[in-house]
Scaffold this motif. Structure first.
Motif, PDB file in Angstrom:
ATOM      1  N   SER A  31      40.737   8.433  -9.576  1.00  0.00           N
ATOM      2  CA  SER A  31      40.313   9.408  -8.347  1.00  0.00           C
ATOM      3  C   SER A  31      40.384  10.935  -8.884  1.00  0.00           C
ATOM      4  O   SER A  31      39.470  11.697  -8.810  1.00  0.00           O
ATOM      5  N   ARG A  46      38.282  11.443 -11.973  1.00  0.00           N
ATOM      6  CA  ARG A  46      36.919  11.624 -11.683  1.00  0.00           C
ATOM      7  C   ARG A  46      36.610  12.982 -10.868  1.00  0.00           C
ATOM      8  O   ARG A  46      35.402  13.490 -11.011  1.00  0.00           O
ATOM      9  N   PRO A  78      36.498  12.068  -3.995  1.00  0.00           N
ATOM     10  CA  PRO A  78      35.942  11.650  -5.208  1.00  0.00           C
ATOM     11  C   PRO A  78      34.416  11.301  -5.266  1.00  0.00           C
ATOM     12  O   PRO A  78      33.669  11.726  -5.980  1.00  0.00           O
ATOM     13  N   ALA A 106      31.137  13.241  -6.385  1.00  0.00           N
ATOM     14  CA  ALA A 106      30.063  12.649  -7.581  1.00  0.00           C
ATOM     15  C   ALA A 106      28.852  12.724  -6.851  1.00  0.00           C
ATOM     16  O   ALA A 106      28.054  12.923  -7.839  1.00  0.00           O
TER      17      ALA A 106
END
Length: 250
Positions: A109, A112, A156, A160
């Motif tokens: 996480s 990312r 995360p 995204a």
């Protein structure tokens, strides 16, 4: 003395939670490696503490307009049953495997989250309900399984999708109470909770969160985002190091 140190440590963790949304994943490793609790009981007691911290964090972010309630209703509807299932599963999973899962998830996480978000938005117009349901299901199940408040999954994934930091953190705080409530019901039905430890955790988290929330709303967005990411990475690496030391007997 252990209780005093536990309160102080958790207060610092609460500051991280209030400021970045991340930090709760530190509590289970502390209870296991420092206090000596079994992993499943540590997870259950931590989830109980999130009842208090979840309510405090939701209030702190809502009063600053950092929670989009239509998103909350969609995501919590999926998180509640998933958290209940996760709380039932946790008692049949080996403690060492749970800790490996915590370390793996936090490192992934964090990495990312460090990646730049594309098409960052200031609202939830393009985040569809099916996506929110998926996020809720994943966060509910995983959080109940590893003793996290939901942010380690929600933040995360929201990043995204291009969501801004405060929106992602606010949503992760609002979902925390629902996950904690359903997970605690599940834990009590098949296991047990250390209410003394849970109460200490809850009181310290609330105190730290109220301070950390002020810090979060004073920081530039980019600084906040990178702070979240590096906290995740460092937490995951520290857990991995501790597990390695346990294996080799150092």
């Amino acid at each position: 003395m252990d209780h005093v140190l536990l309160f102080l440590f958790t207060f610092v963790v609460g500051g991280f939670v209030g400021g970045t949304g991340i930090g709760g994943v530190l509590l289970v490793p502390y209870l296991v490696f420092i206090i000596g609790m079994e992993t499943q009981l540590a997870v259950a007691s931590t989830m109980f503490a999130y009842l208090f911290s979840g309510a405090a964090a939701t209030y702190a972010y809502a009063r600053r307009g950092s929670i989009k309630w239509p998103m909350v209703w969609a995501i919590t509807g999926a998180a509640a049953p998933a958290a209940f299932i996760g709380s039932l599963v946790v008692w049949s999973v080996p403690g060492s495997l749970l800790l490996v899962g915590i370390a793996t998830l936090t490192i992934f996480s964090g990495v990312r989250t460090l990646l730049p978000a594309k098409g960052s938005r200031s609202d939830n117009v393009s985040i569809k309900t099916p996506a929110l349901i998926l996020i809720g299901s994943l966060s509910g199940f995983v959080s109940a399984l590893i003793g996290a408040g939901g942010a380690v999954v929600v933040i995360p994934l929201m990043f995204a999708m291009g969501a801004p930091a405060l929106l992602a953190i606010g949503l992760s705080q609002a979902i925390q109470f629902v996950i904690a409530a359903t997970a605690t019901i599940g834990n009590l039905s098949v296991g047990h909770v250390d209410f003394t430890v849970g109460g200490i955790l809850g009181a310290a988290l609330v105190s730290g969160i109220l301070l950390g929330t002020r810090i979060a709303h004073a920081l530039p967005i980019d600084v906040l985002r990178k702070t979240v990411a590096w906290v995740l990475v460092l937490v995951g690496l520290s857990i991995t190091l501790q597990l390695a030391r346990e294996v080799i007997g150092v």
